[in-house]
Each structure stands twice: as structure tokens, then as C-alpha cells.
Design an enzyme around this catalytic site. Structure first.
Site, PDB file in Angstrom:
ATOM      1  N   LYS A 111       0.855  -1.187   0.000  1.00  0.00           N
ATOM      2  CA  LYS A 111       0.000   0.000   0.000  1.00  0.00           C
ATOM      3  C   LYS A 111       0.890   1.236   0.000  1.00  0.00           C
ATOM      4  O   LYS A 111       1.661   1.468   0.931  1.00  0.00           O
ATOM      5  CB  LYS A 111      -0.896  -0.018   1.242  1.00  0.00           C
ATOM      6  CG  LYS A 111      -1.817   1.186   1.337  1.00  0.00           C
ATOM      7  CD  LYS A 111      -2.830   1.004   2.456  1.00  0.00           C
ATOM      8  CE  LYS A 111      -3.711   2.233   2.609  1.00  0.00           C
ATOM      9  NZ  LYS A 111      -4.682   2.090   3.704  1.00  0.00           N
ATOM     10  N   LYS A 126      -2.187  -1.631  -3.919  1.00  0.00           N
ATOM     11  CA  LYS A 126      -3.018  -0.431  -3.874  1.00  0.00           C
ATOM     12  C   LYS A 126      -2.161   0.820  -3.956  1.00  0.00           C
ATOM     13  O   LYS A 126      -1.195   0.916  -3.199  1.00  0.00           O
ATOM     14  CB  LYS A 126      -3.774  -0.479  -2.551  1.00  0.00           C
ATOM     15  CG  LYS A 126      -4.626   0.712  -2.265  1.00  0.00           C
ATOM     16  CD  LYS A 126      -5.338   0.499  -0.965  1.00  0.00           C
ATOM     17  CE  LYS A 126      -6.035   1.801  -0.619  1.00  0.00           C
ATOM     18  NZ  LYS A 126      -6.417   1.889   0.735  1.00  0.00           N
TER      19      LYS A 126
HETATM   20  C1  PBG Z   1      -7.860   2.990   5.430  1.00  0.00           C
HETATM   21  C2  PBG Z   1      -8.069   2.933   3.971  1.00  0.00           C
HETATM   22  C3  PBG Z   1      -7.819   3.916   2.991  1.00  0.00           C
HETATM   23  C4  PBG Z   1      -8.283   3.383   1.785  1.00  0.00           C
HETATM   24  C5  PBG Z   1      -8.774   2.112   2.048  1.00  0.00           C
HETATM   25  N1  PBG Z   1      -8.602   1.838   3.405  1.00  0.00           N
HETATM   26  C6  PBG Z   1      -7.342   5.300   3.091  1.00  0.00           C
HETATM   27  C7  PBG Z   1      -5.988   5.644   3.491  1.00  0.00           C
HETATM   28  O1  PBG Z   1      -5.087   4.823   3.676  1.00  0.00           O
HETATM   29  O2  PBG Z   1      -5.832   6.845   3.675  1.00  0.00           O
HETATM   30  C8  PBG Z   1      -8.268   4.099   0.465  1.00  0.00           C
HETATM   31  C9  PBG Z   1      -9.241   3.607  -0.523  1.00  0.00           C
HETATM   32  C10 PBG Z   1      -9.479   4.467  -1.697  1.00  0.00           C
HETATM   33  O3  PBG Z   1      -8.846   5.510  -1.906  1.00  0.00           O
HETATM   34  O4  PBG Z   1     -10.362   4.076  -2.480  1.00  0.00           O
HETATM   35  N2  PBG Z   1      -6.546   2.996   5.853  1.00  0.00           N
END
Ligand code: PBG
Length: 327
Positions: free
Chosen positions: A197, A250
Site C-alpha cells: 500500500k 493499492k
Molecule cells: C484505510 C483505507 C484507505 C483506503 C482504504 N482503506 C485510506 C488511506 O489509507 O488513507 C483508500 C481507498 C481508496 O482511496 O479508495 N486505511
């Protein structure tokens, strides 16, 4: 003339729609999709997210209609994100048995036992500072956060979650959650880890949807630097060692190379997360009439599968389901 020249005739296999279909290497199937659902407290709430047209926050009394639609379209799974009324320093609503996510999971599983319900396991929507862990002197503490994540995952499994998807990027989060689930008797609940991520600007619209922007600083001490590729493989290997069953990469679109690398390196089921900013950009251009939404969305989602993704988490899942039925 052409009898003397020797070259390959690739166009032979492109002559008709039927032949093109026969040699197509990648196709989208309804079983590939996971639809994100935002649930919130209160009644009669159906709030459209300003930066994500056609994506809503739902209160539980209105949620059934949305879930019925997902099921009737044949989408096999949803991932639930909570937008709680109460936030505090330790994110206690995340692991409250009466928390919004726990209630939503129970309600969905009661009405649709066969729908796979995935729980996003993180603290940032539930903390008043908006970070994904406990804060001390402005730092996000790793190890004390792990206990809270394990508690959150266990309470989600108790509520009936079929899969736990931890997204917080603390080191050891898969180990802590696997251990916690096993001790609580949930050895059969798989972990879909947000293994790779990135600290991405593409999450902006999600933070509007989930009210989860950090109140200070950013997430760069726990989410990855977008410039790094080898580090993604180290993250993926750690999560596998710790017990992950699926690996999420992601965001998806700017990271197709990473999807391919992680798939080749691990052979694990890979989930591409087509994140909020990617959705908003396509949606905005489509609403302006500048692009052909259906063709562009299908092309982009196909590229994720071609890159090695087995599953795609996307706000477009319902549209895709309809488009696949049309074609
Ligand atoms: C929670 C989370 C996030 C997303 C999914 N789970 C946001 C972040 O890390 O700030 C992002 C999902 C998206 O942008 O569609 N940590």
C-alpha cells in the site's frame, strides 16, 4: 510482390469479432469483483460523496436496498468501510461489538448469508487524529497498535465477517491478526492483506467519503514510497510469512508493474485496489462528456487483470456487472 516478402500476418487473427474473442487472453468476469460499501450511523442517510458521484454513505436502515442490488447483479463480495459517530484517540469504535461496521456485517450476513463480506480492518476512520495507529509525541506507535488491530479483527469475525482485510501498514499486522483470530477460534477466516500500500495522493476522495484524513502530518512513515518496487516484494513476502491468504496492491493503475511483480514472485491470489482517486478521475471526465466511460473503464480494469490481478476492488463494480450483462 507479397510472394517474395516474408513477414508475419498478425492481422489474420483480428479479422472478425468471433476470431478476436477466440484468441482473447484476458477477460473480465463478474466473479472478479469486490464492491466497497460505506456505512454510517443515523437514520435515512444516503449521502453522496462529493468527489465520488454515485458513491454513497448509507445508514443501516437504508443499506438493504443497496446490498440487494449488489447481490442481484451477481457480485460475489463487498468490503465494508465504517464512518462512525464517535471517534477517540484509540479508535475504540473500531473494536466495539455495537460499532457501525459490526452492526452492518451482522445485518448483511443475516439477509444474504452467501454474499462474501470483507471487513476493512484499520483505525484511521475511528481515531480523532485520523492516523492508523496510536499516537505518542506525534509518532504513530507500531507495536501497541497491533493489539487494537487484532481486537478489531476478532470483533469483525464475531460479527460474521468472512474475510479480514487489514489496511493499516503497521509492521507485523498480519502476524498479530492471524494470532488473534486463531486464539479466538477463527482459524478458518482468511486474511486479505493490504500487503503493498503506497502513500498515494489517489486516496483523497476516499478520505472525504470515510472522514479519515490525518489531522496532522501524513502517512509516509507507514505507507510505502511510490518510487519503490523491490520494497513491495519485501512487504509481500513478510505478509505471506505472517499468514496472509490474499495480497492487495493499492492503488492499481499507476502500479500495474507492481501487480505483475508481486504475482510472478508469489503466485498468491492478487487483488488490485482501483482506488477512489482513480474512480473520481474517470467519473469526472465521463460527466464532462470527454471520454467514453464504459470503454475506458473496461479497458482499465482489463489492464489490471492482464497485469496479474485475480480480483479487482472497484467503485465501478455495479456498473461493470451491468455492462457485462449487456455484452
Ligand atoms: C484505510 C483505507 C484507505 C483506503 C482504504 N482503506 C485510506 C488511506 O489509507 O488513507 C483508500 C481507498 C481508496 O482511496 O479508495 N486505511
Amino acid at each position: 510482390m507479397s510472394h517474395e516478402l516474408h513477414f508475419d500476418r498478425h492481422r489474420r487473427l483480428r479479422q472478425t469479432a468471433s476470431i478476436r474473442k477466440m484468441v482473447r487472453e484476458t477477460s473480465l468476469h463478474i466473479n472478479d469483483f469486490i464492491y466497497p460499501v460505506f456505512v454510517t450511523e443515523g437514520e435515512q442517510v444516503k449521502n453522496e460523496v462529493a468527489s465520488m458521484p454515485n458513491v454513497f454513505q448509507w445508514s443501516l436502515d437504508l443499506l438493504d436496498g443497496e446490498i440487494d442490488e449488489v447481490v442481484s447483479l451477481g457480485i460475489p463480495a463487498v468490503i465494508v468501510f465504517g464512518v462512525p459517530a464517535h471517534k477517540d484517540a484509540v479508535g475504540s469504535s473500531a473494536y466495539n461489538d455495537q460499532g457501525i461496521v459490526q452492526k452492518a456485517i451482522r445485518q448483511i450476513k443475516k439477509n444474504h448469508p452467501d454474499l462474501t463480506v470483507i471487513a476493512d480492518t484499520c483505525l484511521c476512520q475511528f481515531t480523532d487524529h485520523g492516523h492508523c495507529g496510536i499516537i505518542e509525541d506525534g509518532n504513530v506507535l507500531n507495536d501497541p497498535t497491533l493489539d487494537l488491530l487484532a481486537k478489531t479483527a476478532i470483533s469483525q469475525a464475531e460479527a460474521g465477517a468472512d474475510i479480514i482485510a487489514p489496511s493499516n501498514m503497521m509492521d507485523g499486522f498480519v502476524a498479530a491478526i492471524r494470532h488473534g483470530l486463531d486464539e479466538a477460534g477463527y482459524t478458518d477466516v482468511p486474511i486479505m492483506s493490504y500487503a503493498v500500500k503506497y502513500a498515494s495522493a489517489f486516496y483523497g476522495p476516499f478520505r472525504d467519503a470515510a472522514h479519515s484524513s490525518p489531522a496532522f502530518g501524513d502517512r509516509k512513515t507507514y505507507q510505502m514510497d511510490p518510487a519503490n518496487r523491490l520494497e513491495a516484494l519485501r512487504e509481500a513476502r513478510s505478509d505471506i510469512k505472517e499468514g496472509a491468504d490474499f495480497l492487495i496492491v493499492k492503488p492499481a493503475l499507476s502500479y500495474l508493474d507492481i501487480i505483475r511483480d508481486v504475482k510472478n514472485e508469489t503466485g498468491y491470489p492478487i487483488v488490485a485496489y482501483n482506488v477512489s482517486g482513480e474512480y473520481s478521475m474517470m467519473k469526472a471526465a465521463a460527466l464532462q462528456g470527454w471520454i467514453d466511460e464504459k470503454s475506458i473503464v473496461l479497458e482499465k480494469l482489463t489492464s489490471m487483470k492482464r497485469a496479474g490481478a485475480d480480483l479487482i476492488l472497484t467503485y465501478y463494480a455495479k456498473d461493470v456487472a451491468r455492462w457485462l450483462l449487456e455484452s
